[in-house]
Design a protein around this motif. Structure first.
Motif, short mmCIF file in Angstrom:
data_model
loop_
_atom_site.label_atom_id
_atom_site.label_comp_id
_atom_site.label_asym_id
_atom_site.label_seq_id
_atom_site.Cartn_x
_atom_site.Cartn_y
_atom_site.Cartn_z
N GLY A 105 0.85 -1.32 -0.09
CA GLY A 105 -0.05 0.21 0.03
C GLY A 105 0.80 1.45 -0.01
O GLY A 105 0.22 2.29 -0.01
N LYS A 106 2.04 1.20 -0.10
CA LYS A 106 3.01 2.41 -0.11
C LYS A 106 4.02 2.34 -1.00
O LYS A 106 4.45 1.29 -1.70
CB LYS A 106 3.84 2.59 1.00
CG LYS A 106 2.91 2.83 2.43
CD LYS A 106 3.80 2.60 3.74
CE LYS A 106 2.96 2.94 4.90
NZ LYS A 106 3.64 2.94 6.11
N TYR A 107 4.23 3.45 -1.60
CA TYR A 107 5.16 3.46 -2.65
C TYR A 107 6.72 2.94 -2.26
O TYR A 107 6.97 2.92 -0.95
CB TYR A 107 5.46 5.01 -3.18
CG TYR A 107 4.65 5.65 -4.05
CD1 TYR A 107 4.45 4.86 -5.25
CD2 TYR A 107 3.88 6.67 -3.70
CE1 TYR A 107 3.41 5.76 -5.95
CE2 TYR A 107 2.92 7.14 -4.28
CZ TYR A 107 2.47 6.82 -5.42
OH TYR A 107 1.70 7.18 -6.41
N LEU A 108 7.43 1.99 -3.00
CA LEU A 108 8.55 1.62 -2.52
C LEU A 108 9.50 2.60 -1.99
O LEU A 108 9.68 3.57 -2.32
CB LEU A 108 9.36 1.03 -3.77
CG LEU A 108 8.92 -0.19 -4.56
CD1 LEU A 108 9.19 -0.45 -5.61
CD2 LEU A 108 8.59 -1.46 -3.77
N SER A 109 10.05 1.96 -0.93
CA SER A 109 11.22 2.80 -0.10
C SER A 109 12.41 2.56 -0.83
O SER A 109 12.63 1.48 -1.74
CB SER A 109 11.49 2.28 1.30
OG SER A 109 12.00 1.00 1.45
N ASP A 110 13.50 3.36 -0.63
CA ASP A 110 14.91 3.00 -1.17
C ASP A 110 15.42 1.53 -0.89
O ASP A 110 15.95 0.96 -1.59
CB ASP A 110 15.99 3.92 -0.62
CG ASP A 110 15.57 5.38 -1.12
OD1 ASP A 110 15.32 5.61 -2.34
OD2 ASP A 110 15.93 6.30 -0.50
N PRO A 147 12.95 3.54 -7.46
CA PRO A 147 11.56 3.73 -7.72
C PRO A 147 10.81 2.54 -8.29
O PRO A 147 9.46 2.31 -8.13
CB PRO A 147 11.47 4.75 -8.85
CG PRO A 147 12.71 4.76 -9.51
CD PRO A 147 13.69 4.10 -8.52
N LEU A 148 11.45 1.65 -8.84
CA LEU A 148 10.79 0.37 -9.46
C LEU A 148 11.50 -0.83 -9.16
O LEU A 148 12.91 -0.96 -9.27
CB LEU A 148 10.80 0.48 -11.19
CG LEU A 148 10.10 1.82 -11.53
CD1 LEU A 148 10.57 2.17 -13.08
CD2 LEU A 148 8.54 1.73 -11.51
N ARG A 149 10.64 -2.00 -9.02
CA ARG A 149 11.40 -3.38 -8.74
C ARG A 149 10.54 -4.14 -9.36
O ARG A 149 9.38 -4.33 -9.59
CB ARG A 149 11.21 -3.50 -7.11
CG ARG A 149 11.65 -4.99 -6.83
CD ARG A 149 11.56 -5.09 -5.39
NE ARG A 149 12.50 -5.86 -4.96
CZ ARG A 149 13.08 -6.19 -3.70
NH1 ARG A 149 12.38 -5.70 -2.83
NH2 ARG A 149 13.80 -7.25 -3.43
N ILE A 150 11.25 -5.44 -9.95
CA ILE A 150 10.75 -6.38 -10.25
C ILE A 150 10.20 -7.50 -9.44
O ILE A 150 11.00 -7.75 -8.60
CB ILE A 150 11.63 -7.30 -11.44
CG1 ILE A 150 11.87 -6.24 -12.75
CG2 ILE A 150 11.08 -8.53 -11.81
CD1 ILE A 150 10.78 -5.99 -13.30
#
Length: 130
Positions: free
Chosen positions: A89-94, A99-102
């Motif tokens: 439910g949250k944008y990816l953290s570092d 910003p994007l992950r497979i």
């Protein structure tokens, strides 16, 4: 975008997830540039120099899955490889690959091997093998 669930384990057996993720199917993104055939692979590269190659079958969900409790291989329903931007439910953290992950996901609790989950994605290429 789609919502799904998946998790992974590391080479030393540490379990991560399952997570609820949101993202775009990698196969759909590849369709925007002409698609992927059985004689192509998709190379996903990350800012830290890591890369992972998915062949046609893997891109279409043919990836081994494992039971989260025993880490024994189990059969699975449909899987997808997603380019994700949200986790739980949250944008990816570092730390989780901002910003994007497979992510390799399905509709049930499952795990895949961690090398499939590429953090910090900065390049996706469709490469012909012939």
């Amino acid at each position: 975008s789609e919502k799904a669930q998946g998790g992974f384990f590391t080479t030393v057996g540490v379990v991560n997830g399952p997570y609820k993720v949101k993202g775009v199917p990698l196969a759909d993104l590849c369709e925007l540039v002409g698609g992927v055939t059985s004689s192509d692979v998709v190379m996903v590269s990350a800012q830290d120099g890591y890369s992972m190659v998915f062949d046609y079958d893997q891109l279409n969900g043919d990836i081994e899955t494992y039971d989260p409790m025993t880490l024994q291989e189990v059969t699975h329903d449909e899987l997808e490889v997603l380019l994700t931007y949200e986790q739980n439910g949250k944008y990816l953290s570092d730390a989780d690959g901002k910003p994007l992950r497979i992510a390799v996901v399905g509709n049930a609790d499952l795990l895949t091997e961690g090398h499939n989950w590429v953090k910090w994605v900065d390049r996706i290429e469709v490469v012909g093998l012939e």
